[in-house]
Scaffold this motif. Structure first.
Motif, short mmCIF file in Angstrom:
data_model
loop_
_atom_site.label_atom_id
_atom_site.label_comp_id
_atom_site.label_asym_id
_atom_site.label_seq_id
_atom_site.Cartn_x
_atom_site.Cartn_y
_atom_site.Cartn_z
N ASP A 69 -4.33 4.83 8.92
CA ASP A 69 -5.75 4.73 8.63
C ASP A 69 -6.16 5.98 7.84
N ASN A 70 -6.40 5.79 6.52
CA ASN A 70 -6.82 6.94 5.71
C ASN A 70 -8.21 6.72 5.13
N GLN A 71 -8.87 5.66 5.59
CA GLN A 71 -10.27 5.36 5.21
C GLN A 71 -10.48 5.08 3.72
N VAL A 72 -9.38 4.86 2.99
CA VAL A 72 -9.50 4.44 1.57
C VAL A 72 -8.34 3.52 1.22
N TYR A 73 -8.45 2.89 0.06
CA TYR A 73 -7.28 2.22 -0.53
C TYR A 73 -6.57 3.31 -1.33
N GLY A 74 -5.43 3.78 -0.85
CA GLY A 74 -4.74 4.87 -1.54
C GLY A 74 -4.03 4.38 -2.79
N LEU A 75 -3.20 3.37 -2.62
CA LEU A 75 -2.31 2.94 -3.71
C LEU A 75 -3.07 2.56 -4.97
N THR A 76 -4.21 1.90 -4.79
CA THR A 76 -4.95 1.42 -5.96
C THR A 76 -5.98 2.45 -6.45
N VAL A 102 3.99 -8.78 1.45
CA VAL A 102 2.87 -9.06 0.56
C VAL A 102 1.63 -8.40 1.18
N HIS A 103 0.67 -8.03 0.34
CA HIS A 103 -0.51 -7.33 0.85
C HIS A 103 -1.20 -8.15 1.95
N GLY A 104 -1.31 -7.55 3.13
CA GLY A 104 -2.01 -8.20 4.24
C GLY A 104 -1.16 -9.15 5.06
N GLY A 161 -1.48 -0.06 5.79
CA GLY A 161 -2.71 0.73 5.73
C GLY A 161 -3.86 0.04 6.42
N ASP A 162 -5.01 0.74 6.44
CA ASP A 162 -6.20 0.12 7.05
C ASP A 162 -6.70 -1.03 6.18
N GLY A 163 -6.47 -0.95 4.87
CA GLY A 163 -6.85 -2.05 3.99
C GLY A 163 -5.95 -3.25 4.24
N ASP A 164 -4.67 -3.00 4.28
CA ASP A 164 -3.69 -4.06 4.51
C ASP A 164 -3.96 -4.77 5.85
N GLY A 165 -4.27 -3.98 6.86
CA GLY A 165 -4.41 -4.55 8.20
C GLY A 165 -5.79 -5.10 8.51
N GLY A 207 0.88 -1.17 0.00
CA GLY A 207 0.00 0.00 0.00
C GLY A 207 0.91 1.22 0.00
N CYS A 208 0.33 2.41 -0.12
CA CYS A 208 1.16 3.62 -0.05
C CYS A 208 1.90 3.63 1.28
N SER A 209 1.14 3.45 2.36
CA SER A 209 1.73 3.51 3.70
C SER A 209 2.78 2.42 3.91
N SER A 210 2.61 1.29 3.24
CA SER A 210 3.55 0.18 3.42
C SER A 210 4.91 0.44 2.79
#
Ligand SMILES: Cc1ncc(C[n+]2csc(CCOP(=O)(O)OP(=O)(O)O)c2C)c(N)n1
Ligand code: SF4
Lengths: 288, 173
Positions: free
Chosen positions: A121-128, A68-70, A93-97, A51-54
């Motif tokens: 936690d940015n409440q969206v999937y940023g990278l995608t 890897v994602h997650g 990110g919040d998606g990843d976690g 993710g962006c945060s990752s």
């Protein structure tokens, strides 16, 4: 102990986050926290998902693994088991976690290794490019919820508290020094520590979630007389995720149990006298 | 804009000079960070201006450092960067991909105003007359910087970026 400048933890790699992204403040808070802890970069391992945060481990001189994602938590636990002396940080990110990696969270918590887990936690999937994430508020319009989301968001604070995390905090890069202190406290906690970092996505996030809005909305838990050793109070405060922007420590277990890595070491020591010497290990499988 | 653990009523001249050095250092480093962000995201004109600000803040920092050394030698610095946040440094959210040089100037102007307001707010809290004099001098310098920026703004086309027009998101993985 020698003091290390925060810049010691800054790598040569230039961040490619969008200008203004909240993650820039998060990485600065991390440099500060690591400098306050005083352990050199080669004693720190920084593990993330995707993710962006990752991307954050790449911007630090500590050992890093953008996995890897997650899957940041399983890899981080493996790293800690292989080398318990390392200070292990986990980020994503919040998606990843909480979506793809959500299944690992309660188990990592109940296993209780001495790790610090930061969710940006940015409440969206940023990278995608701005799809719904598990913490997106109901009604949020995104490319995957054109008419607004029907789903109830996950409350990360309540989720980790109910799974039994011994240290739970929330911060924002709008108060970078405050966030640095929280990261430092989380690292010093002898067990699984979780920080929800409200880190705005300037490109796909909502206006009321940006740093400027945080500056007016954030309220420190200290200022409302919160007692971080009181679990029930922590639960009550954490239910306000999404309405109040509390910063600080929600819960710090006043009597932390021994962490998994410590227990494993202790067991190794107790079993050592009865252990079969390495050179006789094969004998167990050979019929004599 | 915040300070942590600084008791202005007890601040002496050596620590006040060190604090002023750190304020300039924080601003210099932030402009550098923001310039890097803009360079990576193909916004060179605004980045050039932020690079200029890096040099300006470094000049101010080194002048103050020299003064400190002349008065107090190389005695240990007792104030730390952790005690300050965003005093003169532009805030992280002032930058955007494709922002214009005019917008970069506006961001710098906001920072100079912020620094001015900081010194104006702390002067009444200071007891040491020499520290008062120093902070008053620094406050007036911020006014001069604002004047310089105003002139720069008059020379620069007042063009603003259209938000969301050319969003330059991250690379997919
Ligand atoms: C197994 C797998 N599934 C999906 C993806 C695509 N993918 C990459 S990052 C991401 C979500 C990013 O959101 P988040 O984790 O919240 O981090 P952010 O980018 O917002 O910091 C997704 C779905 C992937 N890389 N791997
Ligand atoms: S898309 Fe959002 S989260 Fe990703 S770098 Fe840009 S601002 Fe940050």
């Amino acid at each position: 102990m020698t003091t290390l400048s925060p810049n010691v933890f800054k790598s040569e790699l230039k961040p490619i986050w969008c200008p203004g992204c909240g993650d820039y403040g998060v990485v600065q808070a991390l440099y500060r926290a690591l400098s306050a802890i005083g352990r050199p970069p080669h004693e720190v391992a920084f593990i993330s998902g995707i993710g962006c945060s990752s991307r954050i481990p790449g911007y630090s001189t500590a050992y890093g693994f953008n996995t890897v994602h997650g899957r940041a938590l399983p890899v981080a636990q493996g790293v800690k088991m292989a080398n318990p002396d390392l200070l292990v940080l986990v980020a994503g990110g919040d998606g990843d976690g909480f979506s793809i990696g959500g299944g690992h969270v309660p188990h990592a918590i109940r296993r209780n290794m001495d790790l610090t887990y930061l969710v940006m936690d940015n409440q969206v999937y940023g990278l995608t490019k701005g799809q719904l994430s598990p913490t997106s508020p109901r009604g949020l319009e995104t490319v995957t919820s054109v008419y607004g989301s029907f789903e109830q968001p996950i409350n990360p604070l309540l989720t980790v508290l109910s799974a039994g995390a011994g240290f739970v905090a929330q911060g924002t890069p709008a108060d970078m020094p405050g966030l640095a202190t929280l990261v430092e406290e989380a690292i010093r906690y002898p067990g699984f520590a979780f920080i929800n970092v409200q880190s705005p996505c300037v490109t796909y996030g909502e206006d009321d979630q940006q740093l400027r809005a945080h500056k007016t909305r954030m309220k420190s838990l200290d200022s409302v007389g919160h007692d971080p050793s009181n679990f029930m109070q922590a639960l009550e405060k954490s239910t306000q995720y999404g309405t109040e922007l509390y910063t600080g420590v929600f819960y710090r277990n006043p009597n932390p149990p021994k962490s998994y890595d410590v227990l494993v070491r202790e067991r190794q020591e107790t079993l050592k006298p009865a252990a079969v010497p390495r050179e006789r290990m094969l004998d167990m499988f050979l019929q004599k | 804009m915040a300070t942590k653990g600084i008791d202005f009523a007890k601040l002496n001249l050596r620590d006040a000079l060190d604090l002023a050095v750190l304020i300039e250092e924080e601003a210099r480093d932030r402009y550098e960070e923001l310039a890097e962000q803009l360079e990576v995201h193909h916004t060179p004109a605004a980045a050039v201006f932020f690079r200029k600000m890096v040099r300006v803040e470094e000049i101010h920092r080194s002048e103050l450092e020299k003064r400190r050394e002349q008065l107090f030698g190389k005695s240990p610095v007792m104030v730390s960067r952790a005690a300050i946040f965003d005093i003169e440094a532009p805030e992280y959210d002032v930058v955007r991909a494709s922002m214009t040089p005019f917008e970069a100037l506006e961001a710098a102007m906001k920072s100079e105003v912020k620094a001015h307001d900081f010194f104006a707010a702390v002067v009444p809290r200071v007891s040491d007359p020499e520290v008062k004099k120093l902070f008053e001098e620094l406050r007036l310098e911020e006014v001069e910087h604002q004047q310089w920026l105003k002139v720069e703004m008059q020379k620069t086309p007042a063009v603003k970026d259209v938000p969301g027009d050319q969003s330059d998101g991250p690379n997919e993985q």
